[in-house]
Design an enzyme around this catalytic site. Structure first.
Site, PDB file in Angstrom:
ATOM      1  CE  LYS A 281      -1.238 -67.797 -11.607  1.00  0.00           C
ATOM      2  NZ  LYS A 281      -0.737 -66.966 -10.513  1.00  0.00           N
TER       3      LYS A 281
ATOM      4  NE  ARG B 139       5.760 -61.932  -9.400  1.00  0.00           N
ATOM      5  CZ  ARG B 139       4.875 -61.013  -9.534  1.00  0.00           C
ATOM      6  NH1 ARG B 139       5.065 -60.078 -10.412  1.00  0.00           N
ATOM      7  NH2 ARG B 139       3.785 -61.007  -8.823  1.00  0.00           N
TER       8      ARG B 139
ATOM      9  NE  ARG C  93     -10.448 -61.166 -14.692  1.00  0.00           N
ATOM     10  CZ  ARG C  93      -9.224 -61.478 -14.273  1.00  0.00           C
ATOM     11  NH1 ARG C  93      -9.020 -62.576 -13.577  1.00  0.00           N
ATOM     12  NH2 ARG C  93      -8.203 -60.720 -14.583  1.00  0.00           N
TER      13      ARG C  93
ATOM     14  NE  ARG D  24      -7.459 -56.861 -13.781  1.00  0.00           N
ATOM     15  CZ  ARG D  24      -6.575 -57.748 -13.300  1.00  0.00           C
ATOM     16  NH1 ARG D  24      -6.903 -58.510 -12.292  1.00  0.00           N
ATOM     17  NH2 ARG D  24      -5.393 -57.870 -13.849  1.00  0.00           N
TER      18      ARG D  24
ATOM     19  NE  ARG E  93      -3.150 -59.140 -17.782  1.00  0.00           N
ATOM     20  CZ  ARG E  93      -4.322 -59.483 -17.248  1.00  0.00           C
ATOM     21  NH1 ARG E  93      -5.446 -59.186 -17.847  1.00  0.00           N
ATOM     22  NH2 ARG E  93      -4.367 -60.112 -16.104  1.00  0.00           N
TER      23      ARG E  93
HETATM   24  P1  AMP Z   1       1.394 -58.854  -8.180  1.00  0.00           P
HETATM   25  O1  AMP Z   1       0.115 -58.534  -7.461  1.00  0.00           O
HETATM   26  O2  AMP Z   1       1.748 -60.322  -8.126  1.00  0.00           O
HETATM   27  O3  AMP Z   1       1.404 -58.325  -9.594  1.00  0.00           O
HETATM   28  O4  AMP Z   1       2.574 -58.096  -7.400  1.00  0.00           O
HETATM   29  C1  AMP Z   1       2.582 -56.708  -7.188  1.00  0.00           C
HETATM   30  C2  AMP Z   1       3.994 -56.193  -7.006  1.00  0.00           C
HETATM   31  O5  AMP Z   1       4.614 -56.823  -5.877  1.00  0.00           O
HETATM   32  C3  AMP Z   1       4.923 -56.483  -8.159  1.00  0.00           C
HETATM   33  O6  AMP Z   1       4.815 -55.515  -9.168  1.00  0.00           O
HETATM   34  C4  AMP Z   1       6.285 -56.448  -7.483  1.00  0.00           C
HETATM   35  O7  AMP Z   1       6.705 -55.112  -7.241  1.00  0.00           O
HETATM   36  C5  AMP Z   1       5.988 -57.064  -6.140  1.00  0.00           C
HETATM   37  N1  AMP Z   1       6.187 -58.548  -6.178  1.00  0.00           N
HETATM   38  C6  AMP Z   1       5.250 -59.516  -6.011  1.00  0.00           C
HETATM   39  N2  AMP Z   1       5.806 -60.738  -6.090  1.00  0.00           N
HETATM   40  C7  AMP Z   1       7.134 -60.537  -6.316  1.00  0.00           C
HETATM   41  C8  AMP Z   1       8.235 -61.396  -6.523  1.00  0.00           C
HETATM   42  N3  AMP Z   1       8.114 -62.724  -6.520  1.00  0.00           N
HETATM   43  N4  AMP Z   1       9.441 -60.824  -6.734  1.00  0.00           N
HETATM   44  C9  AMP Z   1       9.612 -59.499  -6.726  1.00  0.00           C
HETATM   45  N5  AMP Z   1       8.618 -58.626  -6.575  1.00  0.00           N
HETATM   46  C10 AMP Z   1       7.372 -59.136  -6.361  1.00  0.00           C
END
Ligand code: AMP
Length: 220
Positions: free
Chosen positions: A13, A88, A127, A160, A171
């Site tokens: 992606k 999400r 990775r 990672r 995951r």
């Molecule tokens: P990510 O890097 O996409 O894993 O996002 C890091 C954090 O940002 C997540 O753990 C959430 O706390 C917040 N976050 C990112 N996108 C969303 C979303 N669409 N809805 C709610 N929280 C989000």
């Protein structure tokens, strides 16, 4: 052109987002990245976001949707956006639809880049990332010239913690569980197009471009 990009970790992606962004002059809007920047800047909204992010909780829909819609109104988003990490949940998809409509915008297409668990495990477990500059390598598909040393800056490469095989399966399960409603929502609306992330990135891009052509999105 406004795109939602969905797909499990390791399906390709991120690579496709980079290609699409350059090809169609779109803004790649990753909510996670956007929120981390706000937190780093120490803004009022950043402080609020940190309260949720630090606990590993989702930020409430209203806050996320307002930020995304606000960002989509900026000049660099004029040609459109690739939404990554948002929506999400099914509820977020509904609030996004409503907010887009209210601001005279629309979602054009949802690209779901999916692949088999086997491909994901191979990609993620191979990775390696540079500790210094963040450049991503792969032990088989894109090895660094010297083992564990970054070609770009000479930094040390690392794996990672969550790219280790034992955690990858988990995951994937979490991803499937949490996006089930979202995928159903877009599939039911006829917005969702599924692609095989196991393809070479160039072939995948060709397939996406053919879809855009079919949907009449290339002149938007
Ligand atoms: P990510 O890097 O996409 O894993 O996002 C890091 C954090 O940002 C997540 O753990 C959430 O706390 C917040 N976050 C990112 N996108 C969303 C979303 N669409 N809805 C709610 N929280 C989000």
């Amino acid at each position: 052109m406004n795109i939602v990009l969905l797909g499990p970790p390791g399906a390709g992606k991120g690579t496709q987002a980079e290609i699409l962004k350059d090809a169609f002059k779109l803004l790649h809007l990753s909510t996670g990245d956007m929120f981390r920047e706000e937190v780093k800047a120490g803004s009022e909204i950043g402080k609020k976001l940190a309260e949720y992010m630090n606990k590993g909780e989702l930020v409430p829909d209203k806050i996320v949707t307002d930020l995304v819609i606000g960002r989509m109104g900026k000049p660099d988003a004029k040609s459109g956006v690739i939404l990554d990490g948002y929506p999400r949940t099914g509820a977020q998809a509904e609030s996004l639809d409503k907010a887009l409509k209210d601001s005279g915008k629309r979602l054009d297409v949802v690209l779901y880049v999916n692949t088999t668990d086997e491909v994901v495990v191979k990609r993620l477990s191979g990775r390696r990332i540079c500790k210094a500059c963040g450049k991503i390598f792969h032990v088989v598909n894109m090895p660094s010239k010297k083992e564990n040393v970054c070609d770009i800056c000479g930094g040390e490469l690392y794996q990672r913690e969550d790219d280790k095989p034992a955690t990858i399966k988990n995951r994937l399960e979490v991803y499937v569980k949490s996006t089930k409603d979202l995928i159903k929502y877009y599939r039911d609306k006829g917005f969702l197009y599924e692609f095989d992330g196991g393809m070479q990135k160039e072939d995948l891009f060709k397939a996406v471009k053919a879809l855009f052509n079919k949907l009449g999105l290339l002149n938007k």
